[in-house]
Design a protein around this motif. Structure first.
Motif, PDB file in Angstrom:
ATOM      1  N   ILE A   1      -1.547 -10.457  -6.806  1.00 45.66           N
ATOM      2  CA  ILE A   1      -0.186  -9.645  -7.076  1.00 45.66           C
ATOM      3  C   ILE A   1      -0.410  -8.568  -5.991  1.00 45.66           C
ATOM      4  O   ILE A   1      -1.445  -7.724  -6.098  1.00 45.66           O
ATOM      5  N   ARG A   2       0.423  -8.272  -5.307  1.00 49.23           N
ATOM      6  CA  ARG A   2       0.722  -7.028  -4.302  1.00 49.23           C
ATOM      7  C   ARG A   2       0.867  -6.083  -5.284  1.00 49.23           C
ATOM      8  O   ARG A   2       1.889  -5.713  -6.157  1.00 49.23           O
ATOM      9  N   ASN A   3      -0.082  -4.885  -5.039  1.00 49.17           N
ATOM     10  CA  ASN A   3       0.163  -3.750  -5.767  1.00 49.17           C
ATOM     11  C   ASN A   3       1.272  -2.888  -5.240  1.00 49.17           C
ATOM     12  O   ASN A   3       1.201  -2.278  -4.232  1.00 49.17           O
ATOM     13  N   LYS A   4       2.170  -2.684  -6.196  1.00 47.24           N
ATOM     14  CA  LYS A   4       3.500  -1.881  -5.618  1.00 47.24           C
ATOM     15  C   LYS A   4       3.319  -0.331  -5.496  1.00 47.24           C
ATOM     16  O   LYS A   4       3.779   0.107  -4.472  1.00 47.24           O
ATOM     17  N   HIS A   5       2.110  -0.102  -6.126  1.00 48.48           N
ATOM     18  CA  HIS A   5       2.085   1.620  -5.774  1.00 48.48           C
ATOM     19  C   HIS A   5       0.618   1.934  -4.973  1.00 48.48           C
ATOM     20  O   HIS A   5       0.141   2.917  -4.909  1.00 48.48           O
ATOM     21  N   SER A   6       0.428   0.737  -4.107  1.00 46.07           N
ATOM     22  CA  SER A   6      -0.665   0.716  -3.227  1.00 46.07           C
ATOM     23  C   SER A   6      -1.656   1.569  -3.884  1.00 46.07           C
ATOM     24  O   SER A   6      -2.201   2.670  -3.301  1.00 46.07           O
TER      25      SER A   6
ATOM     26  N   MET B   1      -1.063   8.752   7.468  1.00 48.28           N
ATOM     27  CA  MET B   1      -1.407   7.278   7.991  1.00 48.28           C
ATOM     28  C   MET B   1      -2.546   6.186   7.255  1.00 48.28           C
ATOM     29  O   MET B   1      -2.117   5.093   7.218  1.00 48.28           O
ATOM     30  N   VAL B   2      -3.267   6.783   6.457  1.00 50.91           N
ATOM     31  CA  VAL B   2      -4.101   5.914   5.534  1.00 50.91           C
ATOM     32  C   VAL B   2      -3.265   5.461   4.573  1.00 50.91           C
ATOM     33  O   VAL B   2      -3.346   4.039   4.190  1.00 50.91           O
ATOM     34  N   GLN B   3      -2.329   6.198   4.088  1.00 55.79           N
ATOM     35  CA  GLN B   3      -1.244   5.647   3.138  1.00 55.79           C
ATOM     36  C   GLN B   3      -0.399   4.489   3.455  1.00 55.79           C
ATOM     37  O   GLN B   3      -0.156   3.519   2.778  1.00 55.79           O
ATOM     38  N   ALA B   4      -0.123   4.672   4.916  1.00 53.16           N
ATOM     39  CA  ALA B   4       0.636   3.577   5.415  1.00 53.16           C
ATOM     40  C   ALA B   4      -0.251   2.344   5.655  1.00 53.16           C
ATOM     41  O   ALA B   4       0.499   1.287   5.421  1.00 53.16           O
ATOM     42  N   ILE B   5      -1.284   2.301   5.697  1.00 53.59           N
ATOM     43  CA  ILE B   5      -2.294   1.219   5.769  1.00 53.59           C
ATOM     44  C   ILE B   5      -2.151   0.404   4.598  1.00 53.59           C
ATOM     45  O   ILE B   5      -2.066  -0.745   4.168  1.00 53.59           O
ATOM     46  N   PHE B   6      -2.192   1.107   3.317  1.00 52.73           N
ATOM     47  CA  PHE B   6      -2.259   0.559   2.011  1.00 52.73           C
ATOM     48  C   PHE B   6      -1.033   0.030   1.714  1.00 52.73           C
ATOM     49  O   PHE B   6      -0.841  -0.776   1.123  1.00 52.73           O
TER      50      PHE B   6
END
Length: 442
Positions: A2-7, A53-58
């Motif tokens: 399941i994709r983690n909605k909150h990254s 930028m790291v947040q965008a990856i997740f």
């Protein structure tokens, strides 16, 4: 899965609430200052950019899941599709997160994310290591299985030695002895591919067969140079002097082979590899693949520094340092390019390839070596330009820093995006150290 909605909980409160870093000194980098004074240094502008930028990856790539009581983070291959990333793509992401752990060495959440990304490697692992010809060895496949220890697809010597490098990083960050043991097992498998007659290892396991295609038969610099780094590190971590000598000897053998790919006397850049041909019933040297990639030069700078650290011979140490400095200068000339349209300089080519060169420059910078300030500043400018050209909706960067995002020039691949994100984290590490040093001197 399941994709983690909150990254991953938005990469912890550190990332979702940047202001708390400055107020409380959360995850302060070890800068030689006490905790109270260090808290006033955070965050720098480079640090804020890196975190975003790291947040965008997740946000765009990470799938968080659990299997057989193992939590993992798997990166997708593309931001807008469900296909799992390949092994290469995922260890590129691990490299990015490794430097996040160095930026925030006291932040347990960063380490937990790193651990979950490392756990994901297990889904690429082979199902039966006893089938290997090499004793106490294991290999990793290029494609991810649905359960652990059931990887599929080719086994690349190239990918595997980079996996071993990241297991050594996991041992450094997390301290679990299993990571060191697994790095040794992977390295044992890679060593089993060494060509005793010609030197070097080919691109993949398939390249051990006489009827393999040209690419699989190539003894690329990437795998061979990373083997220098891994064996040099293992020589430092070895429990006995005999083991240390064993690994150092292997590192030197790989180094001797890689030097055949250096473009001398014209420059100190490194070519991409040496072809292998099968003729008259035996493998023989073919021509050199005369293509320059930034991660080849970066890998050899890192290899030189790794050998410098574990060698006592003064003459050899001087040669390693000399080669690192000259290779760094050559790579700067080759890959740092001026764009007329934007009137800006940037690093051309694959952003993750460039990130490995950036790692090399960072290691030089930490040692105070010649021109390292200039090199690090050039990469800080490169990633800042990429960030200024990012897509507003996804936060992802163009394939080249001076371009605009058009989605038809490789932008969607996770490896390219993690390349820029890693560059940003390296720039942040420098900015924090520089600010600490400036504050201490005032």
């Amino acid at each position: 899965m399941i994709r983690n909605k909150h990254s991953l909980r938005r990469l912890s409160a550190l990332i979702s609430c940047l202001s708390l870093v400055a107020l409380a000194g959360c995850g302060a980098v070890s800068t030689g200052t006490d905790a109270e004074s260090a808290s006033t240094l955070r965050p720098t502008e480079e640090e804020k950019m890196a975190v975003r930028m790291v947040q965008a990856i997740f946000d765009q790539y990470a799938i968080n899941g659990k299997s057989e009581d193992t939590d993992f983070v798997n990166l997708k291959e593309y931001h807008n599709a469900v296909q799992s990333g390949f092994l290469w793509s995922n260890f590129c992401g691990v490299g990015m997160q490794y430097y996040m752990c160095r930026l925030y060495p006291d932040d347990r959440e960063q380490k937990e994310i790193f651990r979950k990304m490392i756990n994901n490697f297990l889904f690429f692992r082979q199902s039966d290591s006893a089938s290997n010809g090499a004793e106490n060895s294991v290999k990793y496949h290029s494609a991810r299985g649905t359960v652990m220890n059931l990887g599929s697809g080719d086994c690349f010597f190239d990918d595997n030695i980079w996996v071993a490098r990241n297991y050594l990083r996991a041992y450094e960050i997390l301290g679990d002895a299993w990571f060191l043991e697994e790095a040794i097992r992977v390295n044992n498998w890679v060593l089993s591919g060494w060509n005793e007659k010609l030197g070097g290892i080919v691109w993949s396991e398939a390249g051990l067969a006489p009827d393999a295609d040209v690419q699989h038969l190539e003894r690329g610099l990437s795998a061979n140079a990373c083997s220098i780094m891994v064996n040099a590190k293992l020589s430092q971590l070895a429990a006995t002097s005999e083991e240390s000598s064993f690994y150092l000897a292997w590192a030197e053998r790989f180094y001797e082979f890689c030097k055949k790919m250096q473009n001398l006397p014209e420059t100190y850049d490194y070519w991409n590899g040496i072809h292998t041909i099968y003729q008259d019933g035996a493998f023989q040297d073919g021509g050199i693949n005369k293509v320059h990639y930034s991660y080849n030069s970066g890998s050899m700078i890192l290899a030189n520094l790794a050998l410098f650290d574990c060698t006592e011979d003064a003459e050899k140490r001087a040669a390693y340092l000399d080669d690192a400095i000259k290779t760094a200068a050559a790579a700067y000339q080759t890959f740092h390019t001026y764009d007329v349209d934007s009137e800006s300089s940037y690093y051309r080519g694959d952003p993750w390839f460039a990130a490995i060169l950036n790692e090399a420059y960072y290691e030089m910078w930490q040692r105070g070596l010649e021109s390292a300030d200039q090199y690090m500043n050039s990469f800080a400018e490169n990633v800042a330009f990429a960030y200024s050209n990012r897509d507003e909706g996804t936060g992802l960067c163009p394939y080249q820093a001076v371009w605009k995002v058009t989605w038809d020039k490789n932008e969607s691949y996770v490896i390219h995006q993690t390349g820029f994100a890693e560059q940003a984290v390296l720039a942040a590490l420098c900015s924090v150290s520089q600010k600490a040093a400036s504050t201490s001197s005032n």
